[in-house]
Design an enzyme around this catalytic site. Sequence first.
Site, PDB file in Angstrom:
ATOM      1  N   THR A 135      24.685  24.451  59.119  1.00  0.00           N
ATOM      2  CA  THR A 135      23.956  23.267  59.824  1.00  0.00           C
ATOM      3  C   THR A 135      22.611  23.701  60.343  1.00  0.00           C
ATOM      4  OG1 THR A 135      24.328  21.524  61.405  1.00  0.00           O
ATOM      5  CG2 THR A 135      24.932  23.728  62.096  1.00  0.00           C
ATOM      6  N   ASN A 136      21.944  23.004  61.244  1.00  0.00           N
ATOM      7  CA  ASN A 136      20.710  23.327  61.779  1.00  0.00           C
ATOM      8  C   ASN A 136      20.747  22.976  63.291  1.00  0.00           C
ATOM      9  OD1 ASN A 136      19.545  20.541  61.983  1.00  0.00           O
ATOM     10  ND2 ASN A 136      20.109  20.560  59.871  1.00  0.00           N
ATOM     11  N   HIS A 137      19.341  23.193  64.023  1.00  0.00           N
ATOM     12  CA  HIS A 137      19.306  23.001  65.607  1.00  0.00           C
ATOM     13  C   HIS A 137      19.330  21.539  65.822  1.00  0.00           C
ATOM     14  CE1 HIS A 137      19.577  27.065  65.994  1.00  0.00           C
ATOM     15  NE2 HIS A 137      18.566  27.293  65.368  1.00  0.00           N
TER      16      HIS A 137
END
Length: 235
Positions: free
Chosen positions: A33-35
């Site tokens: 995933t990412n931030h």
Amino acid sequence: SPTSPETKPLDGLHVLITAGPTQEPLDPVRFLTNHSTGKMGYGFAHEAAALGATVTLISGPVSLPEPGEPTIETVHVTTAQQMFEAVQQAYESADIIVMTAAVGDFRVSEVAGEKIKKAGRSSIQIELVSNPDILAWVGAHKRTDGSQVLCGFAMETQHLIENAAKKLASKHCDMLVANNLRDAGAGFGTDTNVVTVLTPAPADASDSQAPIQPRVEKWQKMGKTELAHQLLLRL
Ligand code: CTP
Ligand code: CA
């Protein structure tokens, strides 16, 4: 006589928004995933509703409260593929489409059915395959009479204007909102953003062989809700 209700700028319009990250599973317990926190996209949803629109908010996994406005329908998805399918379901009736989601560009080519075990491995290689580009797909399928406006976002760490101009053109956006992750008060999880707004050059600047330069406006740092408000009034 009763006073007529105040007309709002987006009355009668349908706004489609993507928000948050996606999660791409590796096995039953892990994902890529990412931030992204979803603040920008949820800010758009609340502002669009306040301006009178009916909203479809397609959201990846976030920790924000579910919007309570009766005119916001929130659709929860996990993967980029699921987000793509939800957008394909909703885009035709949308008048304004704003894609703030941080979509995973790649997914694991074969998700393991059982938990991947570490025993006996000193390293591991995982093959990734590309996900559909949802914004590019909408850009290629939106109505051609100008009655559907498409706004993309771009987060860059270098060559902001150049990269954003390419995305504006290649994804057929009517507006591209670019931010540099390194600007103070911009990026993931902040309540503010610092953006540069790109719009296509007017159609008359055409016969030159040189690439057509978009219009570029650098905006002051502002709260994500105020930014959503200002952008919606421009779309
Ligand atoms: N986007 C999308 N679907 C994807 C990837 C991106 O809809 N699979 C949208 C994002 O929601 C955003 C815009 O495209 O509005 C730009 O996303 P960004 O990640 O900055 O650009 P990419 O085209 O994916 O290029 P790169 O990550 O290599 O910079
Ligand atoms: Ca990307």
